[in-house]
Design an enzyme around this catalytic site. Structure first.
Site, PDB file in Angstrom:
ATOM      1  N   SER A   1     -10.203  -0.129   7.011  1.00  0.00           N
ATOM      2  CA  SER A   1      -9.883  -0.197   5.560  1.00  0.00           C
ATOM      3  C   SER A   1      -8.227  -1.214   5.459  1.00  0.00           C
ATOM      4  CB  SER A   1      -8.888   0.190   6.044  1.00  0.00           C
ATOM      5  OG  SER A   1      -8.849   1.979   5.740  1.00  0.00           O
TER       6      SER A   1
ATOM      7  N   LYS B   1       0.913  -1.098   0.141  1.00  0.00           N
ATOM      8  CA  LYS B   1      -0.120   0.324  -0.136  1.00  0.00           C
ATOM      9  C   LYS B   1       0.948   1.094   0.244  1.00  0.00           C
ATOM     10  CE  LYS B   1      -4.296   1.422   2.596  1.00  0.00           C
ATOM     11  NZ  LYS B   1      -4.696   1.689   3.810  1.00  0.00           N
TER      12      LYS B   1
ATOM     13  N   SER C   1      -9.418   2.452   2.924  1.00  0.00           N
ATOM     14  CA  SER C   1      -8.816   2.843   2.118  1.00  0.00           C
ATOM     15  C   SER C   1      -7.747   1.730   1.272  1.00  0.00           C
ATOM     16  CB  SER C   1      -7.993   3.502   2.788  1.00  0.00           C
ATOM     17  OG  SER C   1      -7.358   3.436   3.704  1.00  0.00           O
TER      18      SER C   1
HETATM   19  N1  GLN Z   1     -13.071   4.304   5.904  1.00  0.00           N
HETATM   20  C1  GLN Z   1     -12.540   4.747   7.655  1.00  0.00           C
HETATM   21  C2  GLN Z   1     -12.094   6.817   7.274  1.00  0.00           C
HETATM   22  O1  GLN Z   1     -12.006   7.155   6.083  1.00  0.00           O
HETATM   23  C3  GLN Z   1     -11.580   3.853   7.969  1.00  0.00           C
HETATM   24  C4  GLN Z   1     -10.135   3.913   7.039  1.00  0.00           C
HETATM   25  C5  GLN Z   1      -9.220   3.346   7.963  1.00  0.00           C
HETATM   26  O2  GLN Z   1      -9.581   2.578   8.128  1.00  0.00           O
HETATM   27  N2  GLN Z   1      -8.311   3.897   6.737  1.00  0.00           N
HETATM   28  O3  GLN Z   1     -11.836   6.758   8.312  1.00  0.00           O
END
Ligand code: GLN
Length: 485
Positions: free
Chosen positions: A175, A76, A151
């Site tokens: 995410s 990532k 994400s």
């Molecule tokens: N969707 C959540 C956010 O937007 C979690 C994102 C994540 O786990 N990095 O913060």
């Protein structure tokens, strides 16, 4: 070859059935074809990958290969990797070449793994659909009009589309697990502190945790064995003896107590997801598990609590992007303050700005006690709910995501709808617990459904055992999107 799991590739390399260079070439070709259509990668550098693969082949020939030496994976783009462009999905870092490796990247390199590239992601890991990336959205290989989740959407889509046998991801509120669910792969968020955050670009430091994404539970364990371990460079990295997370894979599940929190099966859960999760629970009964009802009474507070705490931490973490030390700097400005303003106005996208504003607000004088301190107290209550639940069961199960993959653009105009995508995952981060998602079926439209398995602190080996036994009895994790395998 690209349909092989990490374990199978490791076996083939050990048997001399293929070389690491062949593998790297094969995957790189696919990444440059299908990978481009899906938008999975931000950076690929075939020369760099092949050089690593050559070194891995030489290491094997010299007789000192480990289980994953020569096996490729994708990282990532939140992980700093020496000599690689490391953007975090943001214009702010669109020109940042990292001068060092994140702990996770360093561990993978030391194991002899080959980096195939850096995967696309929501900007600064803020999002649930991979639509906030400066580099454009990622498409879900099961249906290109739908999102892969976020994400870690690029990592998830790459693994689902067989562009990489495994990838790294990070999970602050879901995410790893949510994109794993939406793309029909497996993903594990470890106990907070198990994997070092050194060199992982910070979003909300008390929640961020790196973990493996792959196509089987066994593969997750193999990769976690490499990623986990104490690192003095991260003050929250835990000093624990090394363990083999796959040591319990073969254990039968007879007597396993599976807790089903009633709050996971309430309003808002799609009927298709519910059916697939119910069927998975029925399979677990067949495997000898008993099912107990448990309750997480404060779970409903987890999304609001998270959207106070995560933005608060983000507003502080992201203050370092000021155009002075690294990354984007506005081309024209009048004085220093103007340079900061223009740089940040240009460098950050709308969702990141929204979070910085919310975070700054909840930390400001007069609101700190009302929002931030109160959210911290509620966080403790949410964590306690799990402590109580784990008195009655060994693992908790439920859906990973309330729906299957949604259409591109469907939720982008409504942040709250987007935030609710993580309604079943966020509490796990707030409690610091390990959680994972494995595929357990499909909806009526052929999109994958994820089963979430939550374990007690440091119970990753048991969770992997629980997932692996299910994967011996079912084949959801082997299904591939059309035209991909
Ligand atoms: N969707 C959540 C956010 O937007 C979690 C994102 C994540 O786990 N990095 O913060």
């Amino acid at each position: 070859m690209s349909n092989a799991t990490l374990k199978e590739l490791s076996d083939r390399l050990a048997a001399g059935a293929c070389s690491s260079v062949e593998l790297a070439q094969d995957y790189t070709n696919k990444i440059n074809g299908l990978g481009k259509d899906l938008g999975c990668f931000i950076t690929v550098d075939a020369e760099r990958s092949l050089a690593q693969a050559k070194a891995a082949d030489a290491r094997r020939a010299a007789g000192n290969a480990g289980p994953l030496t020569g096996v490729p994976l994708a990282h990532k783009d939140i992980f700093c990797a020496d000599g690689w462009l490391t953007t975090c999905g943001s214009r702010m870092l669109s020109n940042f070449v990292s001068p060092y490796d994140a702990h996770v990247v360093g561990r993978c390199n030391a194991a002899g793994m080959v980096t195939l590239g850096k995967t696309n992601m929501d900007e600064f890991a803020m999002g649930s659909s991979n639509e906030t990336s400066f580099f454009g959205p990622v498409r879900n290989p099961w249906n290109r009009d739908t999102v892969p989740g976020g994400s870690s959407g690029g990592s998830a889509a790459a693994v689902a589309a067989r562009l990489a046998p495994a990838a790294t991801g990070t999970d602050t509120g879901g995410s790893i697990r949510q994109p794993a669910a939406l793309t029909g792969i497996c993903g594990l968020k470890p106990t907070y502190g198990l994997v070092s955050r050194y060199g992982m670009i910070a979003f909300a430091s008390s929640l961020d945790q790196a973990g493996p994404m792959a196509r089987s539970a066994e593969d997750l364990g193999l990769l976690l064995n490499v990623m986990a371990g104490h690192d003095p460079r991260d003050s929250t990295s835990l000093e624990r003896p090394a363990e083999d997370y796959n040591r319990n894979l073969a254990q039968p599940l007879k007597g396993l107590r599976v807790g089903l929190p009633r709050e996971f099966f309430a309003d808002g859960l799609s009927a298709d997801v519910r059916r697939a999760v119910d069927e998975a629970v029925a399979e677990y009964r067949k495997l000898g598990a008993t099912v107990v009802d448990v309750s997480l009474p404060n779970m409903g507070l987890s999304v609001p609590v998270y959207y106070v705490l995560a933005p608060a931490e983000a507003s502080s973490n992201l203050s370092r992007f000021d155009g002075v030390r690294y990354g984007h700097r506005a081309a024209e400005y009048t004085d220093l303050m103007d340079m900061y303003k223009r740089t940040r106005a240009e460098g950050f996208g709308a969702e990141v700005k929204r979070r910085i504003l919310i975070g700054t607000y909840v930390l400001s004088h007069g609101y700190y006690d009302a929002y931030y301190i109160r959210a911290q107290k509620l966080r403790r209550l949410i964590a306690r709910d799990f402590v109580e639940a784990f008195k009655q069961c060994d693992v908790i199960m439920g859906p990973t995501s309330p729906t299957t993959a949604f259409r591109l653009g469907e939720k982008s105009a409504d942040p709250v709808q987007m935030y609710l995508s993580d309604i079943y995952t966020i509490a796990v981060n707030l409690a610091g617990l390990p959680g994972m998602s494995i595929p357990c079926g499909f909806d009526g439209g052929g999109l994958p459904v994820g089963l979430q398995i939550i374990g007690n602190y440091f119970d990753e080996a048991r969770m992997l055992n629980v997932a692996h036994q299910y994967q011996l009895a079912t084949d959801w994790h082997r299904r591939a999107p059309q035209g991909v395998a």
